[in-house]
Design an enzyme around this catalytic site. Structure first.
Site, short mmCIF file in Angstrom:
data_model
loop_
_atom_site.label_atom_id
_atom_site.label_comp_id
_atom_site.label_asym_id
_atom_site.label_seq_id
_atom_site.Cartn_x
_atom_site.Cartn_y
_atom_site.Cartn_z
N HIS A 78 0.82 -1.22 0.00
CA HIS A 78 0.00 0.00 0.00
C HIS A 78 0.85 1.27 0.00
O HIS A 78 0.37 2.33 -0.40
CB HIS A 78 -1.03 -0.01 1.15
CG HIS A 78 -0.52 0.43 2.47
ND1 HIS A 78 -0.18 -0.44 3.49
CD2 HIS A 78 -0.30 1.67 2.98
CE1 HIS A 78 0.22 0.25 4.54
NE2 HIS A 78 0.16 1.54 4.26
N GLU A 111 21.35 7.49 0.32
CA GLU A 111 20.07 7.44 -0.38
C GLU A 111 20.32 6.66 -1.65
O GLU A 111 21.21 7.00 -2.44
CB GLU A 111 19.60 8.86 -0.71
CG GLU A 111 19.43 9.69 0.55
CD GLU A 111 18.69 11.00 0.31
OE1 GLU A 111 18.19 11.22 -0.81
OE2 GLU A 111 18.63 11.80 1.26
N ASP A 131 -0.18 -7.50 1.77
CA ASP A 131 0.36 -6.14 1.74
C ASP A 131 1.90 -6.12 1.78
O ASP A 131 2.49 -5.77 2.79
CB ASP A 131 -0.23 -5.35 2.92
CG ASP A 131 0.02 -3.86 2.81
OD1 ASP A 131 0.48 -3.41 1.75
OD2 ASP A 131 -0.26 -3.15 3.80
N SER A 228 4.28 2.29 8.15
CA SER A 228 3.97 1.19 7.24
C SER A 228 5.18 0.72 6.46
O SER A 228 6.01 1.52 6.05
CB SER A 228 2.91 1.62 6.23
OG SER A 228 1.65 1.54 6.83
N GLY A 229 5.21 -0.61 6.26
CA GLY A 229 6.30 -1.21 5.50
C GLY A 229 7.51 -1.51 6.36
O GLY A 229 8.39 -2.26 5.97
N1 ARG Z 1 -1.27 2.26 7.21
C1 ARG Z 1 -0.35 2.93 8.05
C2 ARG Z 1 0.77 3.52 7.21
O1 ARG Z 1 0.60 3.65 6.03
C3 ARG Z 1 0.14 2.07 9.17
C4 ARG Z 1 -0.88 1.96 10.20
C5 ARG Z 1 -0.50 1.04 11.31
N2 ARG Z 1 -1.46 1.24 12.33
C6 ARG Z 1 -1.45 0.64 13.51
N3 ARG Z 1 -2.34 1.00 14.39
N4 ARG Z 1 -0.56 -0.27 13.80
O2 ARG Z 1 1.77 4.02 7.69
#
Ligand code: ARG
Length: 271
Positions: A78, A111, A131, A228-229
């Protein structure tokens, strides 16, 4: 004797005080409820960056990633969606991996340009299943930056295992993005806990087998937007990638991670 009206006011004041107390998170500050870490302690944690898309104030950081091979970085699918980037990834010319830099405002580490992007074609933006994405770097990192992925039978996935999540994301759920890398201690929770919390909603659907549930029963410690990731590590091995959740650090809404054994299976089967 107190007049009834005064009693009602006193009760109302007491009732109003309850939400104020309970919304003050017990241990608010990562990642939520976290602490600062040196990048040298977790050299496999990298930042994804695009100054074009996200501005230069925090080196363009918008997601995390994990070094699983000298030229291979894992991240969330995502993170590379049009919804996040505002354009297809190939149009984001300055998409880079920032390695070896804990403080985003420093010029530590390097980088690195991305030679190839592979987004899991089975990623489902509705449930959030699958994901993950694989980035191939234009130049290799040191072997010491690589973390091992936990295979399907690894004990690190067991319920109750202590784990640590790393990232530069929101530390308060209020849009306060970290300047330097942070980590939070969480625990692997049973699939039942996340199945109960996420039976299917706008946020996603918890699917045991391809997702991993982690957090703290009482809330307080969690990943958040911008993480995320990034990695969830237990017993020195990678078990999860930050994927989704409802809010951040809320009791009864644990963090949901991409289960790394599913990544291992997919990549092992030639993707
Ligand atoms: N979707 C979020 C991002 O793009 C991460 C969310 C994780 N949330 C959580 N409550 N652990 O960074």
């Amino acid at each position: 004797m107190r007049r009834p009206f005064a009693r009602v006011l006193a009760l109302a004041a007491a009732a109003a005080a309850i939400p104020l107390v309970s919304t003050a998170p017990a241990t608010a500050d990562v990642v939520i409820g976290g602490y600062p870490v040196e990048i040298s302690e977790s050299p496999w944690t990298v930042a994804l960056s695009s100054r074009d898309r996200f501005g230069g104030t925090r080196a363009g950081q918008f997601c995390g990633g994990v070094v699983i091979g000298r030229s291979t970085v894992l991240t969330a699918a995502h993170c590379l969606s049009e919804e996040v980037l505002g354009a297809p990834p190939r149009q984001v010319r300055d998409l880079r991996v920032v390695a070896g830099r804990g403080d985003l405002l420093s010029d530590e580490g390097k980088e690195i340009a991305i030679r190839e992007t592979w987004i899991n074609p089975r990623y489902d933006g509705y449930t959030n299943a699958g994901d993950f994405a694989v980035l191939t770097l234009a130049e290799p990192l040191a072997a010491s930056s690589v973390i091992r992925m936990a295979g399907p039978e690894d004990a690190a996935y067991r319920t109750g295992t202590d784990a640590v999540v790393y990232g530069w994301g929101d530390t308060t759920s209020g849009g306060d993005y970290a300047r330097a890398l942070r980590a939070a201690r969480v625990r692997v929770l049973s699939d039942t806990v996340c199945e109960g919390a996420y039976p299917g909603s706008a946020d996603g659907t918890y699917l045991a087998g391809s997702m991993l549930c982690a957090g703290e029963g009482a809330g307080g410690r969690d990943a958040c937007q911008g993480d995320s990731g990034g990695p969830l590590v237990a017993q020195g091995r990678l078990i999860g990638l930050v994927s989704w959740g409802s809010g951040c650090g809320r009791a009864d809404s644990p963090g949901v991670y991409t289960r790394v054994s599913e990544v291992v299976r997919t990549l092992g089967a030639g993707r």
